[in-house]
Design a protein around this motif. Structure first.
Motif, PDB file in Angstrom:
ATOM      1  N   VAL A 216      -4.382  -9.265  37.129  1.00 35.38           N
ATOM      2  CA  VAL A 216      -3.389  -9.630  38.139  1.00 35.38           C
ATOM      3  C   VAL A 216      -3.939 -10.787  38.964  1.00 35.38           C
ATOM      4  O   VAL A 216      -5.151 -10.949  39.119  1.00 35.38           O
ATOM      5  CB  VAL A 216      -3.047  -8.434  39.053  1.00 35.38           C
ATOM      6  CG1 VAL A 216      -2.438  -7.297  38.248  1.00 35.38           C
ATOM      7  CG2 VAL A 216      -4.266  -7.942  39.824  1.00 35.38           C
ATOM      8  N   GLY A 217      -3.024 -11.582  39.489  1.00 39.93           N
ATOM      9  CA  GLY A 217      -3.434 -12.718  40.297  1.00 39.93           C
ATOM     10  C   GLY A 217      -2.304 -13.697  40.445  1.00 39.93           C
ATOM     11  O   GLY A 217      -1.228 -13.547  39.849  1.00 39.93           O
TER      12      GLY A 217
ATOM     13  N   LEU B  77       2.997 -12.846  39.847  1.00 43.53           N
ATOM     14  CA  LEU B  77       2.795 -12.156  41.117  1.00 43.53           C
ATOM     15  C   LEU B  77       2.605 -13.181  42.230  1.00 43.53           C
ATOM     16  O   LEU B  77       1.661 -13.971  42.219  1.00 43.53           O
ATOM     17  CB  LEU B  77       1.583 -11.235  41.045  1.00 43.53           C
ATOM     18  CG  LEU B  77       1.656 -10.096  40.023  1.00 43.53           C
ATOM     19  CD1 LEU B  77       0.496  -9.146  40.206  1.00 43.53           C
ATOM     20  CD2 LEU B  77       2.964  -9.355  40.144  1.00 43.53           C
ATOM     21  N   ILE B  78       3.519 -13.155  43.204  1.00 44.59           N
ATOM     22  CA  ILE B  78       3.473 -14.030  44.369  1.00 44.59           C
ATOM     23  C   ILE B  78       3.851 -13.186  45.575  1.00 44.59           C
ATOM     24  O   ILE B  78       4.307 -12.051  45.433  1.00 44.59           O
ATOM     25  CB  ILE B  78       4.447 -15.222  44.224  1.00 44.59           C
ATOM     26  CG1 ILE B  78       5.894 -14.721  44.071  1.00 44.59           C
ATOM     27  CG2 ILE B  78       4.063 -16.121  43.066  1.00 44.59           C
ATOM     28  CD1 ILE B  78       6.921 -15.822  44.070  1.00 44.59           C
ATOM     29  N   PRO B  79       3.678 -13.687  46.796  1.00 50.29           N
ATOM     30  CA  PRO B  79       4.120 -12.907  47.963  1.00 50.29           C
ATOM     31  C   PRO B  79       5.590 -12.534  47.854  1.00 50.29           C
ATOM     32  O   PRO B  79       6.445 -13.360  47.555  1.00 50.29           O
ATOM     33  CB  PRO B  79       3.865 -13.877  49.134  1.00 50.29           C
ATOM     34  CG  PRO B  79       2.760 -14.751  48.667  1.00 50.29           C
ATOM     35  CD  PRO B  79       2.970 -14.920  47.192  1.00 50.29           C
ATOM     36  N   GLY B  80       5.885 -11.251  48.070  1.00 46.05           N
ATOM     37  CA  GLY B  80       7.252 -10.758  47.960  1.00 46.05           C
ATOM     38  C   GLY B  80       7.635 -10.313  46.573  1.00 46.05           C
ATOM     39  O   GLY B  80       8.794  -9.975  46.318  1.00 46.05           O
TER      40      GLY B  80
ATOM     41  N   VAL C  96      -3.185 -10.692  49.467  1.00 45.24           N
ATOM     42  CA  VAL C  96      -1.750 -10.782  49.166  1.00 45.24           C
ATOM     43  C   VAL C  96      -1.402  -9.933  47.947  1.00 45.24           C
ATOM     44  O   VAL C  96      -0.434  -9.151  47.954  1.00 45.24           O
ATOM     45  CB  VAL C  96      -1.336 -12.251  48.944  1.00 45.24           C
ATOM     46  CG1 VAL C  96       0.095 -12.314  48.386  1.00 45.24           C
ATOM     47  CG2 VAL C  96      -1.409 -13.029  50.256  1.00 45.24           C
ATOM     48  N   ILE C  97      -2.171 -10.062  46.866  1.00 44.21           N
ATOM     49  CA  ILE C  97      -1.877  -9.305  45.643  1.00 44.21           C
ATOM     50  C   ILE C  97      -2.052  -7.809  45.886  1.00 44.21           C
ATOM     51  O   ILE C  97      -1.245  -6.993  45.419  1.00 44.21           O
ATOM     52  CB  ILE C  97      -2.778  -9.779  44.488  1.00 44.21           C
ATOM     53  CG1 ILE C  97      -2.515 -11.261  44.183  1.00 44.21           C
ATOM     54  CG2 ILE C  97      -2.530  -8.933  43.247  1.00 44.21           C
ATOM     55  CD1 ILE C  97      -1.087 -11.571  43.791  1.00 44.21           C
ATOM     56  N   GLU C  98      -3.094  -7.426  46.637  1.00 47.91           N
ATOM     57  CA  GLU C  98      -3.286  -6.009  46.971  1.00 47.91           C
ATOM     58  C   GLU C  98      -2.096  -5.479  47.766  1.00 47.91           C
ATOM     59  O   GLU C  98      -1.660  -4.336  47.579  1.00 47.91           O
ATOM     60  CB  GLU C  98      -4.575  -5.820  47.767  1.00 47.91           C
ATOM     61  CG  GLU C  98      -5.809  -5.656  46.906  1.00 47.91           C
ATOM     62  CD  GLU C  98      -5.785  -4.367  46.098  1.00 47.91           C
ATOM     63  OE1 GLU C  98      -5.655  -3.274  46.685  1.00 47.91           O
ATOM     64  OE2 GLU C  98      -5.884  -4.449  44.854  1.00 47.91           O
ATOM     65  N   GLY C  99      -1.563  -6.316  48.662  1.00 48.79           N
ATOM     66  CA  GLY C  99      -0.395  -5.904  49.426  1.00 48.79           C
ATOM     67  C   GLY C  99       0.822  -5.663  48.554  1.00 48.79           C
ATOM     68  O   GLY C  99       1.582  -4.714  48.765  1.00 48.79           O
TER      69      GLY C  99
ATOM     70  N   TYR D 203       4.413  -1.817  45.787  1.00 53.97           N
ATOM     71  CA  TYR D 203       5.032  -1.280  44.569  1.00 53.97           C
ATOM     72  C   TYR D 203       4.771   0.211  44.450  1.00 53.97           C
ATOM     73  O   TYR D 203       5.633   0.971  44.000  1.00 53.97           O
ATOM     74  CB  TYR D 203       4.490  -2.017  43.348  1.00 53.97           C
ATOM     75  CG  TYR D 203       5.187  -1.645  42.064  1.00 53.97           C
ATOM     76  CD1 TYR D 203       6.453  -2.136  41.779  1.00 53.97           C
ATOM     77  CD2 TYR D 203       4.592  -0.796  41.142  1.00 53.97           C
ATOM     78  CE1 TYR D 203       7.111  -1.798  40.608  1.00 53.97           C
ATOM     79  CE2 TYR D 203       5.227  -0.458  39.962  1.00 53.97           C
ATOM     80  CZ  TYR D 203       6.486  -0.962  39.697  1.00 53.97           C
ATOM     81  OH  TYR D 203       7.129  -0.614  38.546  1.00 53.97           O
ATOM     82  N   GLY D 204       3.574   0.652  44.886  1.00 55.05           N
ATOM     83  CA  GLY D 204       3.267   2.080  44.947  1.00 55.05           C
ATOM     84  C   GLY D 204       2.617   2.638  43.698  1.00 55.05           C
ATOM     85  O   GLY D 204       2.667   2.055  42.617  1.00 55.05           O
ATOM     86  N   GLU D 205       1.945   3.802  43.879  1.00 53.44           N
ATOM     87  CA  GLU D 205       1.359   4.611  42.805  1.00 53.44           C
ATOM     88  C   GLU D 205       0.223   3.916  42.058  1.00 53.44           C
ATOM     89  O   GLU D 205      -0.075   4.247  40.909  1.00 53.44           O
ATOM     90  CB  GLU D 205       2.442   5.022  41.802  1.00 53.44           C
ATOM     91  CG  GLU D 205       3.576   5.838  42.422  1.00 53.44           C
ATOM     92  CD  GLU D 205       4.602   6.253  41.397  1.00 53.44           C
ATOM     93  OE1 GLU D 205       4.412   5.936  40.201  1.00 53.44           O
ATOM     94  OE2 GLU D 205       5.584   6.895  41.789  1.00 53.44           O
ATOM     95  N   LEU D 206      -0.428   2.930  42.707  1.00 52.64           N
ATOM     96  CA  LEU D 206      -1.523   2.231  42.042  1.00 52.64           C
ATOM     97  C   LEU D 206      -2.822   2.315  42.830  1.00 52.64           C
ATOM     98  O   LEU D 206      -3.812   1.683  42.464  1.00 52.64           O
ATOM     99  CB  LEU D 206      -1.151   0.753  41.825  1.00 52.64           C
ATOM    100  CG  LEU D 206       0.085   0.480  40.954  1.00 52.64           C
ATOM    101  CD1 LEU D 206       0.439  -0.998  40.983  1.00 52.64           C
ATOM    102  CD2 LEU D 206      -0.152   0.946  39.526  1.00 52.64           C
ATOM    103  N   ASP D 207      -2.832   3.096  43.910  1.00 48.47           N
ATOM    104  CA  ASP D 207      -4.013   3.152  44.773  1.00 48.47           C
ATOM    105  C   ASP D 207      -5.220   3.792  44.083  1.00 48.47           C
ATOM    106  O   ASP D 207      -6.364   3.515  44.452  1.00 48.47           O
ATOM    107  CB  ASP D 207      -3.695   3.932  46.057  1.00 48.47           C
ATOM    108  CG  ASP D 207      -2.662   3.215  46.914  1.00 48.47           C
ATOM    109  OD1 ASP D 207      -2.521   1.994  46.747  1.00 48.47           O
ATOM    110  OD2 ASP D 207      -1.998   3.878  47.734  1.00 48.47           O
ATOM    111  N   ASP D 208      -4.971   4.665  43.101  1.00 47.27           N
ATOM    112  CA  ASP D 208      -6.087   5.397  42.488  1.00 47.27           C
ATOM    113  C   ASP D 208      -6.733   4.643  41.327  1.00 47.27           C
ATOM    114  O   ASP D 208      -7.682   5.134  40.724  1.00 47.27           O
ATOM    115  CB  ASP D 208      -5.590   6.756  41.983  1.00 47.27           C
ATOM    116  CG  ASP D 208      -4.479   6.612  40.949  1.00 47.27           C
ATOM    117  OD1 ASP D 208      -3.807   5.568  40.960  1.00 47.27           O
ATOM    118  OD2 ASP D 208      -4.282   7.549  40.151  1.00 47.27           O
ATOM    119  N   ARG D 209      -6.240   3.447  41.003  1.00 41.10           N
ATOM    120  CA  ARG D 209      -6.800   2.704  39.869  1.00 41.10           C
ATOM    121  C   ARG D 209      -8.074   1.978  40.283  1.00 41.10           C
ATOM    122  O   ARG D 209      -8.100   1.276  41.307  1.00 41.10           O
ATOM    123  CB  ARG D 209      -5.793   1.676  39.337  1.00 41.10           C
ATOM    124  CG  ARG D 209      -4.408   2.243  39.091  1.00 41.10           C
ATOM    125  CD  ARG D 209      -4.419   3.362  38.053  1.00 41.10           C
ATOM    126  NE  ARG D 209      -3.210   4.143  38.133  1.00 41.10           N
ATOM    127  CZ  ARG D 209      -2.070   3.836  37.535  1.00 41.10           C
ATOM    128  NH1 ARG D 209      -2.011   2.748  36.796  1.00 41.10           N
ATOM    129  NH2 ARG D 209      -1.015   4.604  37.674  1.00 41.10           N
TER     130      ARG D 209
END
Length: 450
Positions: free
Chosen positions: A166-167, A217-220, A262-265, A270-276
């Protein structure tokens, strides 16, 4: 022409069941040969099957309408009709099937060989040999075959990969996946070069894993800006997330640390990716001044608990260490993952109480009957045959519908709808048309009707 399609609307029609046959056995010196009409054949199913050699839904983008074969009609001499041919549609691993109207997720297809019947073929009608009884020894009618399911579904592909790159656009994700694997994505020096996810297979020691380049992947992005809203779902299946940070960007307001935040935000929104598990890659260090910037931001990223790798996809600097680090994280994720068991689909039929049907008073003169049995019996009845209509009346009476209508306040001549209010079968109710009078008269007739 598009080469990658990850979401399509598919229109499927299962095969209709064949009609039963009304036939009487005829043979010299045997005038009372009896009924010998065979049953109609069952309609074919439309089946979705996960195929490891299929990676896109492109075929269904071009041909969205699919239909299974119809069952054949029964024949005399107790010969049943042939079953309709099933249609098996190959889909990629990680395909989610949704109902197009309600948006309900019907099934999540993961694992090669997994099958799901998306549209079930109609049952064939019984021939008069199967309908014969002591009261009706030679029926002059047969049951009609039922229609197969007609559905509209959405197929949504969530790429099944171990690692997601991602980036920001033009951060070097495509160059990195090309350097790590045999994949050859389009690479250019302008943003949004990658319009579809790219997959590559990487080997590091004894570990073989897949890497997905997630574009746009961009802001928003999580709210629909750019291409991120379309492709963020491809990250869901990945066990490891790798941030590719551009250390050579000249855009104002951008630097590796800001890009990471920004990408982490967007991932958090989007959700459900915190545990990766995550690691970060500082890319393009072959460019002048980029290496100095990488060394400057490296401590700041390490404070966040990230493993940092300084690389150049162009010169392949640092790629070996990166590939083994990713392999280590993938192996740990695989070891911690519980053993997958085959998904069991639980079918829960609609409940209509103990009687199997429900009578509802719509207004003073209109009543509605709903239920699996009466609605199915209506579809099986040939209303051009009086004896078949009489047989239907017998079945409805034995089920208790006559009594239920009377208890609901129906009077003779009331309008009764069996099935949905729009498209259901409508008739005027006459309570004298019941099974109390045994069938008499020639085949195909009923003295209670006329």
């Amino acid at each position: 022409m598009a080469e990658f399609v990850d979401q399509v609307v598919l229109y499927v029609k299962a095969g209709d069941g064949g009609n039963g046959c009304a036939s009487i056995h005829r043979e010299k010196f045997k005038p009372l040969g009896g009924p010998d009409g065979g049953n109609g054949g069952r309609g074919g199913d439309v089946i979705l099957e996960v195929d490891s050699n299929t990676s896109t839904l492109l075929d269904y983008h071009h041909r969205p309408h699919r239909k299974a074969g119809n069952g054949k009609q029964g024949m005399g001499s107790n010969r049943d009709g042939a079953t309709g041919e099933d249609v098996v549609l190959k889909v990629p691993n990680g395909t989610v099937v949704k109902d197009a109207k309600s948006g309900e997720v019907l099934v999540d297809l993961v694992g090669a060989g997994t099958r799901y019947v998306v549209a079930q073929g109609g049952f064939g009608g019984l021939g008069n040999a199967a309908l014969a009884s002591t009261k009706r020894k030679a029926p002059g009618f047969a049951l009609l075959g039922e229609d197969g399911d007609d559905r509209e579904v959405v197929l949504e592909l969530k790429t099944v990969a171990d690692v997601a790159l991602v980036g920001y656009p033009n951060a070097g994700k495509s160059s990195l996946i090309a350097a790590l694997s045999a994949a050859r994505p389009k690479i250019a020096d302008y943003p949004f070069t990658t319009l579809v996810p790219n997959l590559g297979v990487v080997t590091a020691g004894e570990t073989v894993f897949t890497v997905a380049d997630v574009p746009g992947l961009i802001p928003g992005a999580s709210q629909g800006r750019g291409l991120g809203h379309e492709f963020l779902r491809h990250v869901e299946r990945c066990s490891t997330i790798v941030h590719v940070l551009d250390c050579a960007t000249i855009e104002p307001g951008r630097d590796p640390l800001t890009d990471f935040q920004v990408i982490e935000g967007e991932l958090a929104a989007y959700g459900e990716l915190d545990d990766r598990p995550r690691l970060a890659v500082l890319n393009k260090t072959d460019v002048p001044d980029a290496r100095d910037l990488a060394e400057m931001v490296r401590p700041m990223l390490e404070e966040r608990g990230l493993r940092i790798f300084t690389i150049s996809a162009a010169t392949h600097e640092g790629l070996r260490e990166l590939s083994f680090a990713m392999a280590e994280m993938v192996a740990a994720a695989r070891a911690a993952k519980p053993v997958e068991e085959p998904t069991r689909l639980v079918i829960r039929p609609r409940q209509y109480g103990e009687t199997g049907f429900e009578v509802r008073r719509v207004d003073e003169h209109t009543f509605q009957v709903t239920g699996e049995k009466p609605e199915r019996w209506i579809r099986q009845t040939d209303f051009s045959n009086d004896e078949a209509v009489g047989y239907l009346a017998d079945r409805l009476e034995r089920l208790g519908i006559e009594k239920a209508l009377a208890e609901a306040g129906a009077t003779e001549g009331a309008e009764v709808v069996i099935g949905p209010m729009e498209g259901g079968y409508i008739f005027d109710w006459h309570p004298t048309l019941d099974a109390a009078a045994a069938h008499q008269g020639p085949r195909g007739t009923d003295n209670r009707i006329g």
